[in-house]
Design a protein around this motif. Structure first.
Motif, PDB file in Angstrom:
ATOM      1  N   ARG A 167       4.738  -3.004  -0.310  1.00 54.17           N
ATOM      2  CA  ARG A 167       5.472  -4.227  -0.685  1.00 54.17           C
ATOM      3  C   ARG A 167       4.903  -5.451   0.042  1.00 54.17           C
ATOM      4  NH1 ARG A 167       6.495  -4.548  -4.927  1.00 54.17           N
ATOM      5  NH2 ARG A 167       4.899  -2.949  -4.946  1.00 54.17           N
ATOM      6  N   TYR A 168       4.512  -5.256   1.319  1.00 50.81           N
ATOM      7  CA  TYR A 168       3.931  -6.362   2.101  1.00 50.81           C
ATOM      8  C   TYR A 168       2.645  -6.875   1.450  1.00 50.81           C
ATOM      9  CZ  TYR A 168       0.985  -8.511   5.659  1.00 50.81           C
ATOM     10  OH  TYR A 168       0.118  -9.359   6.329  1.00 50.81           O
ATOM     11  N   VAL A 169       1.747  -5.946   1.099  1.00 58.51           N
ATOM     12  CA  VAL A 169       0.469  -6.342   0.479  1.00 58.51           C
ATOM     13  C   VAL A 169       0.709  -6.973  -0.893  1.00 58.51           C
ATOM     14  CG1 VAL A 169      -1.804  -5.544  -0.334  1.00 58.51           C
ATOM     15  CG2 VAL A 169      -0.820  -4.561   1.736  1.00 58.51           C
ATOM     16  N   ALA A 170       1.627  -6.375  -1.675  1.00 63.18           N
ATOM     17  CA  ALA A 170       1.916  -6.882  -3.029  1.00 63.18           C
ATOM     18  C   ALA A 170       2.457  -8.310  -3.013  1.00 63.18           C
ATOM     19  CB  ALA A 170       2.912  -5.959  -3.727  1.00 63.18           C
TER      20      ALA A 170
ATOM     21  N   LEU B 229      -3.596 -10.950  -4.484  1.00 57.79           N
ATOM     22  CA  LEU B 229      -4.944 -10.962  -5.088  1.00 57.79           C
ATOM     23  C   LEU B 229      -5.817  -9.809  -4.593  1.00 57.79           C
ATOM     24  CD1 LEU B 229      -5.678 -14.810  -4.978  1.00 57.79           C
ATOM     25  CD2 LEU B 229      -4.904 -13.462  -6.937  1.00 57.79           C
ATOM     26  N   ARG B 230      -5.554  -9.341  -3.373  1.00 55.67           N
ATOM     27  CA  ARG B 230      -6.356  -8.245  -2.803  1.00 55.67           C
ATOM     28  C   ARG B 230      -5.638  -6.898  -2.879  1.00 55.67           C
ATOM     29  NH1 ARG B 230      -7.428  -9.434   2.921  1.00 55.67           N
ATOM     30  NH2 ARG B 230      -8.860  -7.676   2.818  1.00 55.67           N
ATOM     31  N   TYR B 231      -4.468  -6.867  -3.519  1.00 53.75           N
ATOM     32  CA  TYR B 231      -3.656  -5.647  -3.569  1.00 53.75           C
ATOM     33  C   TYR B 231      -4.446  -4.452  -4.112  1.00 53.75           C
ATOM     34  CZ  TYR B 231       0.056  -2.355  -4.834  1.00 53.75           C
ATOM     35  OH  TYR B 231       0.823  -1.226  -4.967  1.00 53.75           O
ATOM     36  N   SER B 232      -5.088  -4.647  -5.264  1.00 54.48           N
ATOM     37  CA  SER B 232      -5.793  -3.517  -5.918  1.00 54.48           C
ATOM     38  C   SER B 232      -7.014  -3.054  -5.128  1.00 54.48           C
ATOM     39  CB  SER B 232      -6.200  -3.892  -7.344  1.00 54.48           C
ATOM     40  OG  SER B 232      -6.952  -5.076  -7.322  1.00 54.48           O
ATOM     41  N   SER B 233      -7.586  -3.937  -4.299  1.00 51.82           N
ATOM     42  CA  SER B 233      -8.752  -3.524  -3.501  1.00 51.82           C
ATOM     43  C   SER B 233      -8.335  -2.911  -2.160  1.00 51.82           C
ATOM     44  CB  SER B 233      -9.686  -4.718  -3.248  1.00 51.82           C
ATOM     45  OG  SER B 233      -8.988  -5.748  -2.570  1.00 51.82           O
TER      46      SER B 233
ATOM     47  N   SER C 209       7.320  -5.567   8.781  1.00 50.27           N
ATOM     48  CA  SER C 209       6.836  -5.819   7.402  1.00 50.27           C
ATOM     49  C   SER C 209       7.782  -6.758   6.670  1.00 50.27           C
ATOM     50  CB  SER C 209       6.728  -4.506   6.616  1.00 50.27           C
ATOM     51  OG  SER C 209       5.837  -3.633   7.225  1.00 50.27           O
ATOM     52  N   TYR C 210       9.089  -6.501   6.813  1.00 50.29           N
ATOM     53  CA  TYR C 210      10.071  -7.332   6.096  1.00 50.29           C
ATOM     54  C   TYR C 210      10.210  -8.739   6.682  1.00 50.29           C
ATOM     55  CZ  TYR C 210      11.395  -4.225   2.428  1.00 50.29           C
ATOM     56  OH  TYR C 210      11.349  -3.473   1.277  1.00 50.29           O
ATOM     57  N   LEU C 211       9.947  -8.882   7.973  1.00 47.64           N
ATOM     58  CA  LEU C 211       9.926 -10.228   8.560  1.00 47.64           C
ATOM     59  C   LEU C 211       8.781 -11.041   7.958  1.00 47.64           C
ATOM     60  CD1 LEU C 211      10.683  -9.618  12.370  1.00 47.64           C
ATOM     61  CD2 LEU C 211      12.059 -10.940  10.758  1.00 47.64           C
ATOM     62  N   LEU C 212       7.609 -10.399   7.817  1.00 46.24           N
ATOM     63  CA  LEU C 212       6.436 -11.065   7.220  1.00 46.24           C
ATOM     64  C   LEU C 212       6.649 -11.335   5.730  1.00 46.24           C
ATOM     65  CD1 LEU C 212       3.659  -8.967   9.002  1.00 46.24           C
ATOM     66  CD2 LEU C 212       4.264 -11.340   9.506  1.00 46.24           C
TER      67      LEU C 212
END
Length: 311
Positions: free
Chosen positions: A122-125, A130-134, A217-220
């Motif tokens: 969820r953090y990356v998404a 833009l870099r999620y899939s990589s 993660s949720y803070l970010l």
């Protein structure tokens, strides 16, 4: 040698049902229904993810791992509870108790680590779409899942081994209808400082650390969401986290309460122990599939399609 032979031949009496008596058969009916519901829900999620090629993506692979952990957790706890209620078989051998304890704690750790991996997803998404899939490829997700299993096995394996060193001089009644590490060491007749210290280390290095990183993660995520221009964008981003937030709350809140009770709650009533432990071990396997089925559009669509075809 005497200690070892004591330990191997010793058994425990399972507890956890204070209202023992004529109601036990009636208690078994909802318990059995609950177990079947947990099996049905998690197997449905697994079969849908396996059948749908479009769901062979990191987010759904982690969801499949969560469903497997929930299946393992419910299968480790429910059978002894049902055996107690239906057959009135409250005695459990030392070896069986240690095996059950290992699997309960292992699947709990796996679930905790998978929830952390999903928080990272969820953090990356949200924070780096833009870099999620990589960043999160299927290969990386598979490696994460393997690392979770390896970590759990390495950390949990010494727990039952250390317990075999202890001397159990009498048949003791446990606080729950299944075997948990803090509950077992309370009934040992020898020094349990090593077991207690290692148990605390396991708790802090797995569930404690996982919870810390989930909160981070949720803070970010929250910081990124607050930078979005409109409320609609913020709500849309937050909506993608709702099912995961439910999984976090369902898993960690009862777990924290149970750990506190075992460590510091010497005067806590048996009913409070039983309720909190059952909530911790039985609620996630039942409710996680329901939450994810309702909130995850592809899974919801597939379930509705299956129901319409049967109808």
């Amino acid at each position: 040698e005497t200690n070892g032979s004591h330990t191997r031949t010793q058994s425990f009496i399972l507890g956890g049902f204070p209202a023992w008596g004529t109601t036990q058969m009636w208690s078994a009916v909802p318990l059995c229904s609950t177990y079947l519901l947990a099996l049905l829900g998690n197997l449905t999620v697994l079969s849908i993810i396996r059948a749908e090629q479009s769901l062979h993506a990191p987010m759904y692979l982690l969801l499949a791992m969560l469903a497997l952990a929930d299946l393992g957790l419910s299968t480790s706890t429910f059978p002894t509870m049902l055996r107690m209620l239906w057959l009135e078989a409250r005695e459990i051998s030392f070896g069986t108790c240690l095996t059950q304890m290992f699997f309960i704690h292992s699947f709990t750790d796996i679930e905790s680590a998978v929830i952390l991996a999903m928080a990272f997803d969820r953090y990356v998404a949200i924070c780096d779409p833009l870099r999620y899939s990589s960043i999160l490829t299927n290969s990386v997700t598979t490696k994460i899942c393997v690392a979770i299993v390896v970590r759990t096995t390495l950390v949990q394996f010494p727990l039952p081994v250390l317990l075999t060193r202890l001397c159990f001089t009498r048949v003791s009644e446990l606080s729950h209808p299944y075997c948990l590490h803090p509950d077992i060491i309370k009934h040992a007749g020898s020094d349990t400082r090593i077991n207690s210290s290692y148990g605390l280390f396991v708790l802090l290095s797995t569930l404690g650390l996982d919870l810390l990183f989930v909160l981070l993660s949720y803070l970010l995520i929250l910081k990124t969401i607050l930078n979005f221009a409109t409320w609609r964008e913020r709500l849309k981003a937050l909506n993608t986290c709702i099912s995961h937030i439910c999984a976090v709350l369902l898993f960690f809140i009862p777990m924290i309460c149970l750990s506190m009770m075992h460590r510091f709650g010497k005067h806590v009533s048996p009913q409070a122990y039983v309720f909190t432990a059952n909530l911790h071990f039985l609620a996630p396997p039942i409710l996680n599939p329901i939450v994810y089925s309702v909130k995850t559009k592809p899974i919801r669509r597939r379930i509705l399609r299956m129901l319409c075809q049967r109808g």
